[in-house]
Design a protein around this motif. Structure first.
Motif, PDB file in Angstrom:
ATOM      1  N   ARG A  19      10.871 -24.390 -48.334  1.00 53.41           N
ATOM      2  CA  ARG A  19       9.423 -24.531 -48.520  1.00 53.41           C
ATOM      3  C   ARG A  19       9.117 -25.855 -49.223  1.00 53.41           C
ATOM      4  O   ARG A  19       9.994 -26.427 -49.897  1.00 53.41           O
ATOM      5  N   THR A  99      13.087 -15.603 -56.560  1.00 49.40           N
ATOM      6  CA  THR A  99      11.636 -15.485 -56.717  1.00 49.40           C
ATOM      7  C   THR A  99      10.942 -16.823 -56.390  1.00 49.40           C
ATOM      8  O   THR A  99      11.415 -17.884 -56.780  1.00 49.40           O
ATOM      9  N   GLY A 100       9.862 -16.727 -55.631  1.00 42.76           N
ATOM     10  CA  GLY A 100       9.082 -17.920 -55.300  1.00 42.76           C
ATOM     11  C   GLY A 100       9.649 -18.753 -54.162  1.00 42.76           C
ATOM     12  O   GLY A 100       9.146 -19.838 -53.878  1.00 42.76           O
ATOM     13  N   SER A 101      10.689 -18.255 -53.481  1.00 44.50           N
ATOM     14  CA  SER A 101      11.309 -19.088 -52.448  1.00 44.50           C
ATOM     15  C   SER A 101      10.584 -18.998 -51.095  1.00 44.50           C
ATOM     16  O   SER A 101      10.833 -19.816 -50.217  1.00 44.50           O
ATOM     17  N   SER A 104       7.823 -13.602 -48.950  1.00 43.68           N
ATOM     18  CA  SER A 104       6.561 -12.964 -48.543  1.00 43.68           C
ATOM     19  C   SER A 104       5.790 -13.902 -47.618  1.00 43.68           C
ATOM     20  O   SER A 104       5.172 -13.451 -46.650  1.00 43.68           O
ATOM     21  N   PHE A 105       5.827 -15.188 -47.906  1.00 41.63           N
ATOM     22  CA  PHE A 105       5.126 -16.167 -47.059  1.00 41.63           C
ATOM     23  C   PHE A 105       5.645 -16.067 -45.623  1.00 41.63           C
ATOM     24  O   PHE A 105       4.886 -16.148 -44.665  1.00 41.63           O
ATOM     25  N   ASN A 210       6.838 -17.927 -59.773  1.00 46.76           N
ATOM     26  CA  ASN A 210       5.866 -17.474 -58.775  1.00 46.76           C
ATOM     27  C   ASN A 210       4.805 -16.628 -59.460  1.00 46.76           C
ATOM     28  O   ASN A 210       5.082 -15.537 -59.942  1.00 46.76           O
ATOM     29  N   SER A 213       4.374 -12.956 -57.912  1.00 49.31           N
ATOM     30  CA  SER A 213       5.644 -12.377 -57.495  1.00 49.31           C
ATOM     31  C   SER A 213       5.526 -10.882 -57.232  1.00 49.31           C
ATOM     32  O   SER A 213       4.828 -10.162 -57.942  1.00 49.31           O
ATOM     33  N   SER A 214       6.236 -10.407 -56.224  1.00 45.42           N
ATOM     34  CA  SER A 214       6.160  -8.992 -55.867  1.00 45.42           C
ATOM     35  C   SER A 214       6.996  -8.128 -56.809  1.00 45.42           C
ATOM     36  O   SER A 214       6.730  -6.950 -56.953  1.00 45.42           O
ATOM     37  N   ARG A 215       8.023  -8.681 -57.438  1.00 48.45           N
ATOM     38  CA  ARG A 215       8.873  -7.962 -58.394  1.00 48.45           C
ATOM     39  C   ARG A 215       9.588  -6.760 -57.803  1.00 48.45           C
ATOM     40  O   ARG A 215       9.959  -5.843 -58.506  1.00 48.45           O
ATOM     41  N   SER A 256      14.377  -9.777 -53.178  1.00 45.39           N
ATOM     42  CA  SER A 256      14.625 -10.895 -54.100  1.00 45.39           C
ATOM     43  C   SER A 256      16.104 -10.985 -54.388  1.00 45.39           C
ATOM     44  O   SER A 256      16.769  -9.983 -54.391  1.00 45.39           O
TER      45      SER A 256
HETATM   46  N1  ATP Z   1       6.946 -22.595 -45.910  1.00 44.86           N
HETATM   47  C1  ATP Z   1       5.970 -22.643 -46.848  1.00 44.86           C
HETATM   48  N2  ATP Z   1       4.946 -23.528 -46.733  1.00 44.86           N
HETATM   49  C2  ATP Z   1       3.970 -23.583 -47.667  1.00 44.86           C
HETATM   50  N3  ATP Z   1       3.921 -22.794 -48.769  1.00 44.86           N
HETATM   51  C3  ATP Z   1       4.896 -21.893 -48.934  1.00 44.86           C
HETATM   52  C4  ATP Z   1       5.981 -21.764 -47.988  1.00 44.86           C
HETATM   53  N4  ATP Z   1       6.809 -20.794 -48.431  1.00 44.86           N
HETATM   54  C5  ATP Z   1       6.270 -20.336 -49.581  1.00 44.86           C
HETATM   55  N5  ATP Z   1       5.131 -20.988 -49.892  1.00 44.86           N
HETATM   56  C6  ATP Z   1       4.297 -20.747 -51.101  1.00 44.86           C
HETATM   57  O1  ATP Z   1       5.197 -20.608 -52.207  1.00 44.86           O
HETATM   58  C7  ATP Z   1       4.751 -19.574 -53.091  1.00 44.86           C
HETATM   59  C8  ATP Z   1       5.852 -18.524 -53.301  1.00 44.86           C
HETATM   60  O2  ATP Z   1       6.121 -17.877 -52.055  1.00 44.86           O
HETATM   61  P1  ATP Z   1       6.316 -16.274 -51.922  1.00 44.86           P
HETATM   62  O3  ATP Z   1       5.316 -15.535 -52.762  1.00 44.86           O
HETATM   63  O4  ATP Z   1       6.383 -15.995 -50.478  1.00 44.86           O
HETATM   64  O5  ATP Z   1       7.765 -16.115 -52.597  1.00 44.86           O
HETATM   65  P2  ATP Z   1       8.706 -14.798 -52.674  1.00 44.86           P
HETATM   66  O6  ATP Z   1      10.061 -15.282 -52.258  1.00 44.86           O
HETATM   67  O7  ATP Z   1       8.119 -13.697 -51.867  1.00 44.86           O
HETATM   68  O8  ATP Z   1       8.673 -14.485 -54.210  1.00 44.86           O
HETATM   69  P3  ATP Z   1       8.910 -13.095 -55.054  1.00 44.86           P
HETATM   70  O9  ATP Z   1      10.344 -12.669 -54.831  1.00 44.86           O
HETATM   71  O10 ATP Z   1       8.682 -13.536 -56.478  1.00 44.86           O
HETATM   72  O11 ATP Z   1       7.897 -12.100 -54.567  1.00 44.86           O
HETATM   73  C9  ATP Z   1       3.476 -18.988 -52.490  1.00 44.86           C
HETATM   74  O12 ATP Z   1       2.364 -19.605 -53.133  1.00 44.86           O
HETATM   75  C10 ATP Z   1       3.542 -19.409 -51.032  1.00 44.86           C
HETATM   76  O13 ATP Z   1       2.252 -19.568 -50.463  1.00 44.86           O
END
Ligand code: ATP
Length: 256
Positions: A19, A99-101, A104-105, A210, A213-215, A256
């Motif tokens: 990302r 987390t934040g990688s 969910s996106f 993040n 985060s969904s936790r 996660s």
């Molecule tokens: N490919 C991408 N392009 C643009 N923004 C992105 C991309 N991937 C993630 N993001 C942004 O990065 C942030 C973190 O992404 P996300 O919430 O999907 O992480 P996660 O892996 O589900 O985290 P967690 O495990 O904490 O729930 C969000 O604000 C999301 O919009």
């Protein structure tokens, strides 16, 4: 595992997605240490401050850099798997990362821009398109959504989402959650509403990486029952006696 015809030679494919830096990382003047050669499916990780050292190199079945979309990822990776599900093979898409990688996106996605719509809503559209095109076949589509939070299983579509559910194992069906809500879905719109409902019920809190985060680990399952009503059984049902009913499971999960 899906057949070689629909999935290529590998039954398990591993892809990496990178990302872009987020606002927090930009404010901290973080530097990108990851680069990709998307044609060769390679990732390169540099050690910050050690430009002389060669970058660490990893090869995957697919690599998706910051400018690539969930649409591309779906078409190249998820499409053949979902196609396999509509033909009667079980399939799983598993998003793993810190987390934040961007799990969910990728899985849930965003509605704007349309190219970044998530894998789960794309899978719904794909399945319902196949249902509309199929002849002599009846489908029953059902969905469940659970999360594992603090080692407890919670039903995100149930009336009490805080209630702890048991995990059991059946000699033939494998691991399952008794009394898990399984909703019948008739359209893409209905699937989206279910996803939204479950999403709102998840345990959320911010992490340093993040703010949303969904936790938790969450598992969205689409269960498809296919009944061949035609004169000829299609190939995958040929070993089954009448009624030609098969049940396939598509598991979409974020971890996660
Ligand atoms: N490919 C991408 N392009 C643009 N923004 C992105 C991309 N991937 C993630 N993001 C942004 O990065 C942030 C973190 O992404 P996300 O919430 O999907 O992480 P996660 O892996 O589900 O985290 P967690 O495990 O904490 O729930 C969000 O604000 C999301 O919009």
């Amino acid at each position: 595992a899906p057949s070689n015809v629909t999935m290529g030679s590998e039954s398990v494919k591993v892809v990496a997605r990178c990302r872009p830096l987020d606002d927090r990382e930009k404010t901290l003047c973080c530097k990108m240490v990851l680069s990709m050669d998307v044609h060769r499916c390679q990732c390169f990780i540099e050690k910050p401050g050690a430009q002389d050292e060669p970058p660490k190199q990893f090869t995957f079945d697919g690599t998706y850099y910051i400018n690539q979309t969930t649409e591309q990822l779906y078409n190249e990776i998820a499409y053949p798997l979902i196609e396999g599900v509509t033909e009667g093979y079980n399939g799983t898409i598993f998003a793993y990362g810190q987390t934040g990688s961007g799990k969910s996106f990728t899985m849930q996605g965003v509605s704007e821009p349309a190219t970044q719509k998530g894998v789960i809503p794309r899978a719904f559209e794909h399945i319902f398109e196949s249902i509309q095109c199929a002849e002599n076949t009846k489908f029953l589509v059902r969905a469940s959504y659970l999360e594992i939070y603090n080692e407890e299983v919670r039903d995100l579509l149930g009336s009490n989402t805080k209630q702890k559910h048991e995990l059991k194992e059946h000699p033939e069906r494998g691991v399952y959650v008794p009394d898990l809500t399984m909703l019948t879905v008739h359209s893409v719109g209905e699937c989206e509403r279910i996803m939204e409902q479950g999403w709102k019920n998840r345990a959320v809190a911010c992490t340093l990486m993040n703010k949303d985060s969904s936790r938790s680990h969450s598992i969205f399952t689409i269960r498809l029952e296919i009944c061949n009503t035609g004169k000829y059984a299609i190939i995958y049902t040929k070993t089954l006696t009448k009624p030609c009913l098969i049940c396939v499971i598509l598991i979409l999960l974020c971890c996660s």
